[in-house]
Design an enzyme around this catalytic site. Structure first.
Site, PDB file in Angstrom:
ATOM      1  N   LYS A   1     -11.195  -5.766  -9.155  1.00  0.00           N
ATOM      2  CA  LYS A   1     -11.538  -7.501  -9.873  1.00  0.00           C
ATOM      3  C   LYS A   1     -11.841  -7.637 -11.120  1.00  0.00           C
ATOM      4  O   LYS A   1     -12.120  -8.012 -11.421  1.00  0.00           O
ATOM      5  CB  LYS A   1     -13.186  -7.261  -8.802  1.00  0.00           C
ATOM      6  CG  LYS A   1     -12.826  -8.124  -7.399  1.00  0.00           C
ATOM      7  CD  LYS A   1     -14.120  -8.808  -7.257  1.00  0.00           C
ATOM      8  CE  LYS A   1     -13.961  -9.517  -6.007  1.00  0.00           C
ATOM      9  NZ  LYS A   1     -14.863  -9.019  -5.045  1.00  0.00           N
TER      10      LYS A   1
ATOM     11  N   LYS B   1      -2.636  -9.858   0.640  1.00  0.00           N
ATOM     12  CA  LYS B   1      -3.258 -10.220   1.409  1.00  0.00           C
ATOM     13  C   LYS B   1      -3.484 -10.932   1.330  1.00  0.00           C
ATOM     14  O   LYS B   1      -3.652 -12.287   0.466  1.00  0.00           O
ATOM     15  CB  LYS B   1      -4.194  -9.667   1.821  1.00  0.00           C
ATOM     16  CG  LYS B   1      -5.465  -8.936   1.173  1.00  0.00           C
ATOM     17  CD  LYS B   1      -6.720  -8.785   1.124  1.00  0.00           C
ATOM     18  CE  LYS B   1      -8.056  -9.302   0.444  1.00  0.00           C
ATOM     19  NZ  LYS B   1      -9.049  -8.711   0.515  1.00  0.00           N
TER      20      LYS B   1
ATOM     21  N   LYS C   1      -9.355 -16.166  -0.205  1.00  0.00           N
ATOM     22  CA  LYS C   1      -9.717 -16.992  -0.738  1.00  0.00           C
ATOM     23  C   LYS C   1      -9.258 -17.948  -2.475  1.00  0.00           C
ATOM     24  O   LYS C   1      -9.264 -18.667  -3.089  1.00  0.00           O
ATOM     25  CB  LYS C   1     -10.623 -16.674  -0.501  1.00  0.00           C
ATOM     26  CG  LYS C   1     -11.813 -16.829   0.493  1.00  0.00           C
ATOM     27  CD  LYS C   1     -13.131 -16.413   0.346  1.00  0.00           C
ATOM     28  CE  LYS C   1     -13.773 -15.882   1.839  1.00  0.00           C
ATOM     29  NZ  LYS C   1     -14.973 -15.430   2.147  1.00  0.00           N
TER      30      LYS C   1
END
Ligand code: TYM
Length: 341
Positions: free
Chosen positions: A118, A199, A202
């Site tokens: 991230k 994967k 969202k």
């Protein structure tokens, strides 16, 4: 019933209100929560304090918290059996996170793969993104949770939680239960339909990637129809990276039917290629998600009822987390003055 029963095991899990729920969340985590609430003390938190580790639009965040509560209830979380609450409504989480950060070596946090991924995507990285797993540890440890049902991507965070609990227990005496991750064998990592090597997530922008629990039938069918497969014809489970798309569709089918792998393969014995597979999976996904979407709309139409459920959840969560926090502070020598109790 929802009241805390000491003889039962306690489960805790959390989910971020950062966008719509997708089938990966449902099959990797929520299905397990719905099952486990039957015979455990169950706590599920909408972790808004985790969501703000990346910038959120304040107005949208409040709406998303409500929407997430509605989808969770629609997906089978029963507020009579599960304490469903919003993380920021229980102050002990933020305070506990500070206390635990003081026993967590920096190197442990810098090693977290989710932080590395991230932070690489952000121009400016906030401190909260690094300390995120300490807050997650506080979530879990404040409830003396024995089990933490999550998808595969959270495994490292739960291992860190165990390390923090053990270190604290070693420094200050037995205080925390050391929790176990509960990760299902199949379905712990549902993949994106457009790219079965990454994967389902969202944050992945664009259509064709995720199947959202609130998607309309046409969107669900279109996304499944366009799913990436391979040039073969065989409809069997496979660990082969080339065949990851078909494997992913079969896993979705397996988890939505509750069949075992050989039962699933038997269902497709007479299928005429991947077109048939996609149609059958799409029919099933539409059938399973339709009632969730309808129930979600009913909850969203009654915001007062949603607020009542979340308030009751926060009251029940506080009743467990606050005494635990006091115990932790006392262990650390932070005597709590009677006036604050
Ligand atoms: P979050 O909000 O990203 O995801 C919620 C749950 O869904 C699982 N999941 C998946 N499972 C299978 N396949 C996928 N493609 C997939 N994508 C997501 C996640 O593993 C997770 O179980 N840090 C956590 C929230 C959290 C938490 C906690 C969890 C905060 N405090 C305490 C457990 C205990 C997170 O961001 O999950």
């Amino acid at each position: 019933m929802s009241d805390f029963t000491p003889a039962r095991k306690t489960v805790f899990s959390g989910i971020q209100p950062s966008g719509n729920l997708h089938l990966g969340n449902y099959l990797g985590a929520i299905q397990q929560w719905v099952r486990m609430q039957e015979d455990r003390n169950s706590f599920i938190s909408i972790v808004d304090l985790h969501a703000i580790t990346v910038t959120q639009d304040p107005k949208e965040l409040a709406t998303r918290v409500r929407e997430l509560a509605a989808v969770l209830l629609a997906a089978g979380i029963d507020p009579e059996k599960t304490t469903l609450f919003v993380q920021s409504h229980v102050r002990a989480h933020a305070e506990g996170s500070w206390l635990l950060s003081c026993v967590t070596p920096l190197g442990w946090l810098e090693r977290m793969t989710q932080y590395k991924d991230k932070s690489a995507k952000q121009q400016s990285v906030m401190t909260g993104l690094l300390t995120y797993p300490v807050l997650q540890a506080a979530d879990i440890l404040l409830y003396d949770a024995h089990e933490v049902p999550v998808g595969q991507d959270q495994k490292q965070h739960i291992e860190l939680t165990r390390d923090i609990a053990q270190r604290f227990n070693h420094m200050y005496g037995e205080t925390f239960v050391v929790p176990e991750p509960v990760i299902r064998k199949d379905g712990a990592r549902i993949m994106g339909l457009d790219d079965p090597r990454s994967k389902m997530s969202k944050s992945e922008a664009g259509s064709g990637h995720a199947l959202l629990l609130t998607d309309e039938e046409v969107v669900l069918r279109r996304t499944i129809k366009r799913a990436t497969t391979d040039s073969g014809r065989e409809i069997t489970f496979s660990e082969d990276a080339e065949r990851a798309g078909v494997n992913n569709l079969l896993t979705i089918y397996q988890l939505l039917t509750g069949k075992d792998r050989s039962g699933v393969e038997a269902d497709f014995k007479d299928a005429r290629g991947y077109g048939d597979l996609k149609t059958t999976v799409a029919d099933l996904v539409v059938e399973k998600l339709a009632p969730i979407r309808a129930a979600c709309t009913r909850y969203l139409d009654d915001p007062a009822e949603l607020d009542r459920i979340l308030q009751k959840g926060a009251d029940r969560a506080r009743a467990v987390a606050e005494p635990k926090l006091i115990q932790v502070k006392e262990r650390m020598g932070l005597a709590v003055p009677a006036a604050l109790l």
